[in-house]
Write an enzyme that holds these catalytic residues in place. Structure first.
Site, mmCIF file in Angstrom:
data_model
loop_
_atom_site.group_PDB
_atom_site.id
_atom_site.type_symbol
_atom_site.label_atom_id
_atom_site.label_comp_id
_atom_site.label_asym_id
_atom_site.label_seq_id
_atom_site.Cartn_x
_atom_site.Cartn_y
_atom_site.Cartn_z
ATOM 1 N N ASP A 90 -4.832 -8.461 -0.154
ATOM 2 C CA ASP A 90 -4.392 -7.790 1.069
ATOM 3 C C ASP A 90 -3.120 -8.415 1.637
ATOM 4 O O ASP A 90 -3.171 -9.457 2.277
ATOM 5 C CB ASP A 90 -5.523 -7.851 2.101
ATOM 6 C CG ASP A 90 -5.148 -7.151 3.395
ATOM 7 O OD1 ASP A 90 -4.105 -6.465 3.433
ATOM 8 O OD2 ASP A 90 -5.895 -7.290 4.380
ATOM 9 N N ASP A 126 1.548 -3.124 4.253
ATOM 10 C CA ASP A 126 0.137 -3.509 4.225
ATOM 11 C C ASP A 126 -0.591 -2.851 3.062
ATOM 12 O O ASP A 126 -0.726 -1.634 3.024
ATOM 13 C CB ASP A 126 -0.503 -3.093 5.567
ATOM 14 C CG ASP A 126 -1.942 -3.562 5.692
ATOM 15 O OD1 ASP A 126 -2.366 -4.445 4.926
ATOM 16 O OD2 ASP A 126 -2.649 -3.039 6.575
#
Ligand SMILES: *[C@@H]1O[C@H](CO)[C@@H](O)[C@H](O)[C@H]1NC(C)=O
Ligand SMILES: *[C@@H]1O[C@H](CO)[C@@H](O)[C@H](O)[C@H]1NC(C)=O
Ligand SMILES: *[C@@H]1O[C@H](CO)[C@@H](O)[C@H](O)[C@H]1NC(C)=O
Ligand SMILES: *[C@@H]1O[C@H](CO)[C@@H](O)[C@H](O)[C@H]1NC(C)=O
Ligand SMILES: *[C@@H]1O[C@H](CO)[C@@H](O)[C@H](O)[C@H]1NC(C)=O
Ligand SMILES: *[C@@H]1O[C@H](CO)[C@@H](O)[C@H](O)[C@H]1NC(C)=O
Length: 497
Positions: A283, A80
């Site tokens: 992201d 992430d």
């Protein structure tokens, strides 16, 4: 149909870690996975998904296998860029003990600290992270050995998820200033060296930087290369653009998106938004991409996507994956880099089983898919995996720059160049010119939708008449929302600085 999903939870394919540690780079293979979750544990509190209409929910993301502790325990964790802590589910966490259901059990692995001789609690009760989608994890901060891509990072600070509603851990590789502890204590001095920083401190890489190659939607694997760039994984030039700070502090990969062009055999349109230049966060922990509503609506009109009030989601006939159309995302002003995203990267399965079908309206009878570009109410907007797969992205956390180029899908070649030293510029990248123009509002004329006809030409789909009622057939059992939004919540903490 895109993105076929591995059967039930637990029968996911084994992850293979290809290691090439040494020479200032560490390569870590990542695998695309969908993990079934108990929806009662995952009610989304964010504004994007209010309604869970499924009997199970699958989360989509990129996972990598690593080893923790002494002797080492193997866990598969989600990569992430939208958060900055590594955390792992504790073996005693309630969510991991629910093996009687189809969803629980933490099939990607748990960590039992009592079985590691190098485990050390450094912040009892201090680990507490919440993500944009409403999920969270709480427990202790601890240190232990962390093995990634064949390299071992000693004394790595991580969170132990004792109370959590997520059945697997995450590897957050964002800025240390975005660590949960910094937000919770409202103090930048509580930041600890997170994974990329620690890898540099321990001499595994020369600078705090990595490159992410997610690859095609139809491909199961990509990789993250710490400390270097692989020039065989992109086509054209690698261009570096500025990352923008939030109130003078660099906390997220925030860049300026300055144009969006729709193209198809019938024409091209520059789309408009009152929000240009649009602050967007790159992201990898977010499955879809979220743009301002005015811009998203123009995109939907081009491709004939429909916003389903029932699902709170823009949907599209699955057949549109065959469309010849594509979108070109422009960054950092008129002379900045541009990335093409084809329609086959933007049409995703809604379910792991038979797709739902449109019940009424112009698409009646056709299979329904999730569209990769959704709308969101406020900045920052998110460019998630539906955008990132088409881009090769280098994250340079020392110079606060992003290197970006069109990805080379399925490239089997490799030519790795390490960053020469701490603070060295991104290898082979050229700096985008005239980036000061990125902050100017472009002149705007509403698009003529010249590209629209060509998006649907060749597929069984036609553009819906405006206002045409649409509903999805929901009588089947299916899974909705192969999507996660793992951007850390609360990066606005510096508003007071
Ligand atoms: C580890 O030991 C502690 C203290 O005995 C216990 O409370 C905890 O549940 C154990 N954790 C696991 C995962 O077994
Ligand atoms: C381990 O890391 C912590 C926090 O980063 C640091 O305070 C401590 O000195 C380190 N210990 C060793 C043995 O390196
Ligand atoms: C990449 O490989 C996958 C799996 O083999 C294939 O389905 C896909 O079409 C390939 N993509 C491109 C752009 O060649
Ligand atoms: C649709 O496709 C056909 C065949 O490829 C082509 O002849 C025709 O001009 C196209 N129509 C539009 C509106 O692009
Ligand atoms: C869209 O904008 C770009 C960059 O300003 C320009 O090169 C292109 O011609 C424009 N396309 C259309 C259809 O107006
Ligand atoms: C997205 O757009 C739809 C349709 O205009 C609207 O109903 C919904 O509230 C919007 N969602 C967000 C998060 O802004």
């Amino acid at each position: 149909m895109k993105c076929s999903i591995a059967g039930a939870a637990g029968s996911l394919f084994a992850a293979v870690v290809l290691a090439s540690a040494g020479n200032g780079v560490v390569l870590w293979d990542i695998q695309k996975r969908h993990v079934a979750q108990d929806p009662s544990k995952l009610q989304r509190r964010g504004s994007t998904y209010e309604e869970i209409i499924s009997n199970e929910e699958a989360r989509g993301g990129y996972f990598a296998t690593c080893r923790l502790g002494t002797p080492s325990q193997s866990l598969t964790l989600q990569l992430d860029t939208g958060s900055s802590d590594i955390w792992v589910p504790d073996s005693s966490a309630a969510v991991c003990r629910e093996t009687e259901t189809d969803f629980g059990g933490c099939s990607l692995g748990t960590f039992n600290p009592n079985k590691s001789s190098t485990f050390d609690v450094v912040g009892p009760g201090e680990f507490d992270i919440s993500y944009v989608d409403g999920s969270s994890s709480k427990g202790d901060y601890f240190t232990d050995d962390f093995e990634i891509g064949g390299a071992t990072v000693q004394n790595m600070t991580m969170g132990l998820g004792i109370t959590t509603d997520i059945t697997y851990g995450l590897v957050g590789v964002g800025y240390a200033m975005n660590e949960a502890i910094v937000g919770n204590t409202q103090s930048t001095s509580s930041a600890y060296p997170n994974l990329p920083v620690n890898m540099m401190d321990e001499g595994l890489i020369n600078t705090i930087a990595y490159s992410l190659w997610l690859n095609d939607l139809d491909s199961s694997a990509g990789n993250i290369l710490f400390g270097g760039v692989d020039t065989e994984k992109y086509v054209g030039d690698l261009t570096s653009i500025k990352i923008y700070p939030t109130n003078k502090v660099f906390t997220s990969f925030l860049v300026a998106m300055t144009s969006l062009e729709a193209s198809s055999p019938s024409g091209n349109d520059n789309l408009t938004s009152r929000a240009f230049p649009i602050p967007v966060v790159l992201d990898s922990g977010t499955t879809l991409s979220y743009l301002p509503t005015d811009l998203a609506k123009e995109v939907w009109k081009e491709v004939g996507a429909i916003y389903s009030q029932q699902f709170q989601l823009a949907v599209i006939p699955c057949d549109m994956a065959n469309s010849k159309g594509y979108f070109t995302f422009g960054f950092a002003g008129p002379d900045g880099p541009r990335i093409k995203v084809r329609m086959d990267e933007l049409v995703l399965d809604l379910t792991s089983g038979r797709p739902p079908t449109f019940k009424t309206g112009i698409y009646a009878g056709q299979d329904a898919c999730e569209f990769g570009i959704q709308n969101f109410t406020s900045a920052p907007y998110l460019l998630g995996d539906t955008f990132l797969r088409s881009a090769y992205v280098v994250y340079d956390l020392v110079n606060n720059e992003i290197g970006i180029a069109q990805t080379d899908f399925n490239s089997t070649k490799s030519n790795i160049i390490a960053f020469a030293s701490n603070g060295a510029q991104i290898p082979t990248a050229t700096i985008a010119p005239n980036q000061n123009e990125a902050t100017q509002r472009p002149s705007m004329t509403s698009p003529a939708y010249d590209a629209s006809a060509g998006f649907t030409n060749g597929s069984a789909t036609n553009n819906p008449a405006p206002g045409m009622p649409t509903a999805l057939e929901t009588s089947q059992i299916f899974v909705l929302g192969i999507s996660t939004t793992f951007a850390m919540l609360g990066s606005g903490i510096f508003l007071g600085l």
